[in-house]
Design a protein around this motif. Structure first.
Motif, PDB file in Angstrom:
ATOM      1  N   VAL A 359       0.727  -1.264  -0.012  1.00 43.82           N
ATOM      2  CA  VAL A 359      -0.145  -0.437   0.263  1.00 43.82           C
ATOM      3  C   VAL A 359       0.903   1.103   0.304  1.00 43.82           C
ATOM      4  O   VAL A 359       0.873   2.600  -0.633  1.00 43.82           O
ATOM      5  CB  VAL A 359      -0.875  -0.153   1.276  1.00 43.82           C
ATOM      6  CG1 VAL A 359      -2.060   1.633   1.578  1.00 43.82           C
ATOM      7  CG2 VAL A 359      -1.783  -0.825   1.384  1.00 43.82           C
ATOM      8  N   ARG A 361       3.854   1.976  -1.397  1.00 39.36           N
ATOM      9  CA  ARG A 361       4.430   1.761  -2.414  1.00 39.36           C
ATOM     10  C   ARG A 361       2.701   2.022  -3.715  1.00 39.36           C
ATOM     11  O   ARG A 361       3.433   2.017  -5.242  1.00 39.36           O
ATOM     12  CB  ARG A 361       5.191   0.626  -3.308  1.00 39.36           C
ATOM     13  CG  ARG A 361       6.606   0.675  -2.602  1.00 39.36           C
ATOM     14  CD  ARG A 361       6.663  -0.821  -2.323  1.00 39.36           C
ATOM     15  NE  ARG A 361       8.654  -0.825  -2.149  1.00 39.36           N
ATOM     16  CZ  ARG A 361       8.823  -0.906  -0.616  1.00 39.36           C
ATOM     17  NH1 ARG A 361       7.806  -0.177   0.384  1.00 39.36           N
ATOM     18  NH2 ARG A 361       9.790  -0.505  -0.249  1.00 39.36           N
ATOM     19  N   LEU A 362       2.163   2.340  -3.365  1.00 31.40           N
ATOM     20  CA  LEU A 362       1.134   2.103  -4.065  1.00 31.40           C
ATOM     21  C   LEU A 362       0.605   4.195  -4.088  1.00 31.40           C
ATOM     22  O   LEU A 362       0.052   4.648  -3.062  1.00 31.40           O
ATOM     23  CB  LEU A 362      -0.587   1.537  -4.037  1.00 31.40           C
ATOM     24  CG  LEU A 362      -1.535   2.065  -4.518  1.00 31.40           C
ATOM     25  CD1 LEU A 362      -1.296   1.079  -6.471  1.00 31.40           C
ATOM     26  CD2 LEU A 362      -2.676   1.140  -4.362  1.00 31.40           C
ATOM     27  N   ASP A 363       0.513   4.730  -5.080  1.00 29.22           N
ATOM     28  CA  ASP A 363       0.375   6.010  -5.429  1.00 29.22           C
ATOM     29  C   ASP A 363      -0.813   6.311  -5.006  1.00 29.22           C
ATOM     30  O   ASP A 363      -1.755   5.895  -5.325  1.00 29.22           O
ATOM     31  CB  ASP A 363       0.062   6.357  -6.330  1.00 29.22           C
ATOM     32  CG  ASP A 363       2.171   7.246  -7.407  1.00 29.22           C
ATOM     33  OD1 ASP A 363       2.805   7.064  -5.860  1.00 29.22           O
ATOM     34  OD2 ASP A 363       2.728   7.622  -8.111  1.00 29.22           O
ATOM     35  N   GLU A 368      -5.935   4.476  -3.187  1.00 29.23           N
ATOM     36  CA  GLU A 368      -6.262   4.186  -4.171  1.00 29.23           C
ATOM     37  C   GLU A 368      -6.649   2.945  -4.694  1.00 29.23           C
ATOM     38  O   GLU A 368      -6.829   2.318  -5.401  1.00 29.23           O
ATOM     39  CB  GLU A 368      -5.183   4.813  -4.906  1.00 29.23           C
ATOM     40  CG  GLU A 368      -4.516   4.125  -6.197  1.00 29.23           C
ATOM     41  CD  GLU A 368      -5.444   4.858  -7.587  1.00 29.23           C
ATOM     42  OE1 GLU A 368      -5.887   4.444  -8.597  1.00 29.23           O
ATOM     43  OE2 GLU A 368      -6.025   6.137  -6.809  1.00 29.23           O
ATOM     44  N   LEU A 369      -6.385   1.903  -3.280  1.00 31.91           N
ATOM     45  CA  LEU A 369      -6.736   1.223  -3.094  1.00 31.91           C
ATOM     46  C   LEU A 369      -8.128  -0.130  -3.874  1.00 31.91           C
ATOM     47  O   LEU A 369      -7.821  -0.762  -4.376  1.00 31.91           O
ATOM     48  CB  LEU A 369      -5.746  -0.041  -2.104  1.00 31.91           C
ATOM     49  CG  LEU A 369      -6.278  -0.969  -1.487  1.00 31.91           C
ATOM     50  CD1 LEU A 369      -5.896  -2.114  -2.933  1.00 31.91           C
ATOM     51  CD2 LEU A 369      -5.680  -1.862  -0.238  1.00 31.91           C
ATOM     52  N   ALA A 454      -4.440  -5.800  -2.794  1.00 27.16           N
ATOM     53  CA  ALA A 454      -3.518  -4.699  -2.772  1.00 27.16           C
ATOM     54  C   ALA A 454      -2.552  -5.032  -4.202  1.00 27.16           C
ATOM     55  O   ALA A 454      -1.512  -3.985  -5.031  1.00 27.16           O
ATOM     56  CB  ALA A 454      -2.236  -4.613  -1.390  1.00 27.16           C
ATOM     57  N   ALA A 457      -3.790  -3.776  -7.315  1.00 28.08           N
ATOM     58  CA  ALA A 457      -3.751  -1.965  -7.730  1.00 28.08           C
ATOM     59  C   ALA A 457      -2.987  -1.809  -8.231  1.00 28.08           C
ATOM     60  O   ALA A 457      -2.119  -1.143  -8.877  1.00 28.08           O
ATOM     61  CB  ALA A 457      -4.559  -1.483  -6.538  1.00 28.08           C
ATOM     62  N   PHE A 458      -1.055  -2.675  -7.330  1.00 24.55           N
ATOM     63  CA  PHE A 458       0.049  -1.766  -7.557  1.00 24.55           C
ATOM     64  C   PHE A 458      -0.034  -2.355  -8.730  1.00 24.55           C
ATOM     65  O   PHE A 458       0.862  -1.218  -9.465  1.00 24.55           O
ATOM     66  CB  PHE A 458       0.925  -2.932  -6.369  1.00 24.55           C
ATOM     67  CG  PHE A 458       2.175  -2.272  -6.871  1.00 24.55           C
ATOM     68  CD1 PHE A 458       2.619  -0.999  -6.300  1.00 24.55           C
ATOM     69  CD2 PHE A 458       3.381  -3.205  -7.703  1.00 24.55           C
ATOM     70  CE1 PHE A 458       4.481  -0.848  -6.466  1.00 24.55           C
ATOM     71  CE2 PHE A 458       4.316  -2.993  -7.229  1.00 24.55           C
ATOM     72  CZ  PHE A 458       5.189  -1.720  -6.925  1.00 24.55           C
ATOM     73  N   THR A 461      -1.029  -0.236 -12.157  1.00 13.33           N
ATOM     74  CA  THR A 461      -1.012   1.750 -11.660  1.00 13.33           C
ATOM     75  C   THR A 461       0.741   1.021 -12.296  1.00 13.33           C
ATOM     76  O   THR A 461       1.153   2.566 -12.858  1.00 13.33           O
ATOM     77  CB  THR A 461      -1.149   2.077 -10.867  1.00 13.33           C
ATOM     78  OG1 THR A 461      -0.257   1.188  -9.772  1.00 13.33           O
ATOM     79  CG2 THR A 461      -2.330   2.494  -9.844  1.00 13.33           C
ATOM     80  N   GLN A 462       1.182   0.356 -11.964  1.00 14.09           N
ATOM     81  CA  GLN A 462       2.473   0.135 -13.006  1.00 14.09           C
ATOM     82  C   GLN A 462       2.994  -1.111 -13.291  1.00 14.09           C
ATOM     83  O   GLN A 462       3.575  -1.888 -13.069  1.00 14.09           O
ATOM     84  CB  GLN A 462       3.641  -0.058 -11.405  1.00 14.09           C
ATOM     85  CG  GLN A 462       3.355   1.424 -10.929  1.00 14.09           C
ATOM     86  CD  GLN A 462       4.525   1.312  -9.610  1.00 14.09           C
ATOM     87  OE1 GLN A 462       5.381   1.877  -9.639  1.00 14.09           O
ATOM     88  NE2 GLN A 462       3.955   1.424  -8.308  1.00 14.09           N
TER      89      GLN A 462
END
Length: 661
Positions: A359, A361-363, A368-369, A454, A457-458, A461-462
């Motif tokens: 989490v 490391r997630l913008d 956002e998660l 999570a 989601a990470f 986004t990447q």
């Protein structure tokens, strides 16, 4: 295209509108369904005509001509409309599409040359797969110019190193587990079979509860639950809520009989209630199933770790297996239970820590998660309350029932769990241990599901951080650990994976030794031997079974069986449901007898086999429920037809006097 006639003397200039939208066609439903996918990063045309399937979830698309490229090369420079020598060639980008996160990313570019040979990028040509390689034969390298060049490519996995510091962290943890076994051996805590199998009945309830939780939550669960949530959603968490019903049933109806008989082997109840044959059926069913389970529990984390790190798969199997054998032989059930409790804390702490690190490391963090999870239906949006036995993924009632009966079988007929009930001082301690397990299962299992969400989601986004060559979704958590976590922390999480594996293996080793010694050795083979002989035999059983498990895991690894766990679970699911049904026949019916129990077991196994291998549209997670209910119903009817029960049916069922044990 603008089809207006050009002015005399001027080259015709086309106005192109190249599309970027993508669709997938699903043929699983009765009516084919089209689904809109994420748009290409660029409008693209003329790419080679086949996407390349790689890894577990990626498609690669080679080259093509983007709208920007068309405009730059043709609209701005109309003199290049033909096949002139000035044409620079087509784009070299290889695009990667991930079917799980629905994202595109530029994976890499084709090289300008290989050695002294230039590499031309073709378009309008097929791509074929041959012996794990991808071949692009010929193709158009410039407008109107085709090439005899053949491109051959092979996708390579990303490589990572565990490193010295992480190895030290893992080594300290593993040495600590062996140290616990040595501690109990030095204080002679396992000098008799009573102590070796039951720990002198002095295990604190909290430790026993943590041990049950760790025994059930294996390394398979530690990686497969996050992997499932990453690949689908968290609907299977509904199955964990069945524990709120299951544990009260075990506490009220089963536990009193286990404590009343003061048993060491769970299958002693079957002999007292039915006959020796039923006892032996139950014991051998457990022994053979758990020898296979040891091999799989050793294999799966080893193969996942080997896939994303420099850990050799055979080295991981041998290290985990031998250390489990060593401390189980030395310390007996007391060492097993205490190490299980520590391992439960380690694996839960590892999961929580990993979730927090994902989490952070997630913008956008938690917001956002949950925004991504909600928008992409990764929570409970797909859950239905219907009764569709074909669907074990989103039918809530089916999931609840299936998980409930799978757990019921394990908590009422599995020696590895039932043995914990008699390690506490009294029945009150056993009850508290079960309540502890229930609340931990309900409250903490959600961490593993949310960890997978999570991770989704990470990487959503990447997407550039994903490895297209990853062969198993089970490897997503170890992959993140090795890729993203700091030195030392990664070692701690890897230790948690080892902890989850060791807790299940050590429990199976001691429980198999218990079942063999109590149900076979002392009951049939050597009924008049000394306690020292039985203890020595039990330790040899641990060693032999441990080596068999290590050898089995190595064989599975050598065979490169990708669906070993699914295959194994499908096979043992044939018998485990029936075993649970036999215990239920004894506990809940007064007239159940030995003939009925054996008949029910056979019919239960046959019913599951017919449904499984006969192509019936029934979700596989219902195997335990089917085996349990068919065994119970048939067993009761056969019992009635063969004269009903005996006085044991009155004494050892809920229809007799109340018992406290």
């Amino acid at each position: 295209a603008d089809s207006a006639e050009p002015a005399p003397g001027r080259v015709h200039q086309a106005k192109l509108d190249i599309l970027a939208d993508c669709y997938a066609l699903s043929l699983k439903e009765e009516v084919p369904v089209w689904k809109r996918l994420a748009d290409l990063p660029k409008s693209m045309s003329a790419a080679p005509s086949a996407a390349l399937p790689v890894g577990v979830s990626h498609l690669l698309m080679l080259g093509g001509v983007s709208a920007d490229y068309w405009r730059q090369q043709f609209e701005d420079r109309p003199e290049l409309n033909g096949a002139g020598e000035e044409h620079p060639g087509f784009e070299r980008t290889i695009w990667a599409y991930d079917t799980i996160t629905d994202t595109w990313d530029a994976a890499t570019d084709l090289p300008e040359a290989v050695g002294d040979l230039p590499v031309s990028v073709p378009v309008t040509t097929p791509v074929v797969k041959w012996k794990q390689k991808f071949i692009v034969p010929t193709g158009e390298i410039k407008p109107g110019i085709r090439s005899p060049q053949v491109l051959i490519a092979e996708v390579q996995k990303l490589k990572s190193e565990l490193g010295v510091v992480n190895w030290i962290v893992v080594g300290v943890y593993l040495a600590g587990m062996v140290g616990i076994g040595y501690w109990f051996m030095r204080r002679k805590a396992a000098a008799t079979t009573e102590a070796y199998f039951r720990g002198g009945q002095k295990i604190p309830f909290l430790v026993a509860g943590l041990s049950i939780f760790a025994t059930v939550l294996s390394s398979i669960t530690f990686m497969s639950i996050p992997a499932r949530a990453y690949g689908t959603d968290i609907t299977w968490y509904i199955g964990q809520l069945a524990m709120l019903v299951l544990i009260p049933v075990v506490v009220l109806f089963y536990l009193p009989f286990f404590r009343k008989l003061d048993l060491t082997s769970a299958y002693l109840y079957l002999e007292r209630r039915f006959n020796l044959g039923v006892r032996l059926f139950g014991s051998f069913s457990f022994i053979f199933a758990h020898i296979g389970r040891i091999a799989i529990v050793l294999y799966l984390p080893a193969v996942a770790l080997a896939a994303v790190s420099n850990i050799n798969i055979y080295a991981a199997i041998i290290i985990i297996g031998l250390l489990c054998v060593v401390y189980t032989v030395m310390g007996g059930i007391e060492a097993v239970v205490w190490t299980d409790a520590i391992q439960a804390v380690v694996l839960l702490g590892g999961a929580i820590l990993c979730f927090i690190l994902v989490v952070t490391r997630l913008d956008g963090g938690f917001g956002e998660l949950f925004s991504i999870a909600n928008n992409d239906s990764k929570l409970l949006q797909n859950l239905t309350l219907g009764w569709d036995i074909r669907d074990g993924t989103k039918a809530g009632l089916v999931i609840f029932l299936a998980f409930g009966f799978n757990s019921l079988v394990q908590y009422t007929s599995g020696q590895d769990v039932v043995q914990r009930y008699v390690t506490t001082k009294d029945i009150g301690g056993a009850r508290k241990a079960l309540w502890t397990t229930m609340w931990m299962s309900v409250c903490f299992s959600i961490v593993f599901f949310l960890l997978g969400t999570a991770l989704y989601a990470f990487y959503k986004t990447q997407p550039a951080l994903l490895d297209p060559a990853m062969e198993r979704n089970d490897g997503i958590l170890p992959f993140f650990i090795m890729q993203q976590l700091p030195v030392g922390v990664a070692g701690l999480i890897i230790a948690a994976v080892f902890a989850a594996s060791q807790s299940s293996i050590s429990s199976s080793l001691n429980s198999i030794a218990t079942a063999w010694t109590k149900d076979v050795d002392s009951r049939l083979l050597r009924p008049a031997s000394s306690d020292e002989d039985y203890l020595r035999s039990a330790k040899w059983v641990v060693i032999i079974v441990g080596l068999l498990g290590i050898g089995g895991a190595a064989l599975v690894a050598a065979a490169e069986i990708k669906n070993a766990f699914d295959t194994f679970m499908g096979i043992i699911g044939l018998a485990t449901g029936s075993l649970g049904g036999i215990f239920a026949l004894g506990v809940f019916t007064k007239r159940g007898n030995g003939k009925g129990a054996m008949a029910g077991a056979v019919v239960g196994i046959a019913t599951v086999a017919i449904i499984k291998f006969g192509g019936f549209p029934v979700a596989g997670i219902l195997n335990a429920f089917i085996g349990f209910t068919s065994c119970l119903v048939v067993g009761y009817l056969v019992s009635l037809a063969t004269g009903g029960g005996t006085e044991q049916g009155e004494e050892l069922s809920i229809h007799g006097e109340s018992v406290e044990g």
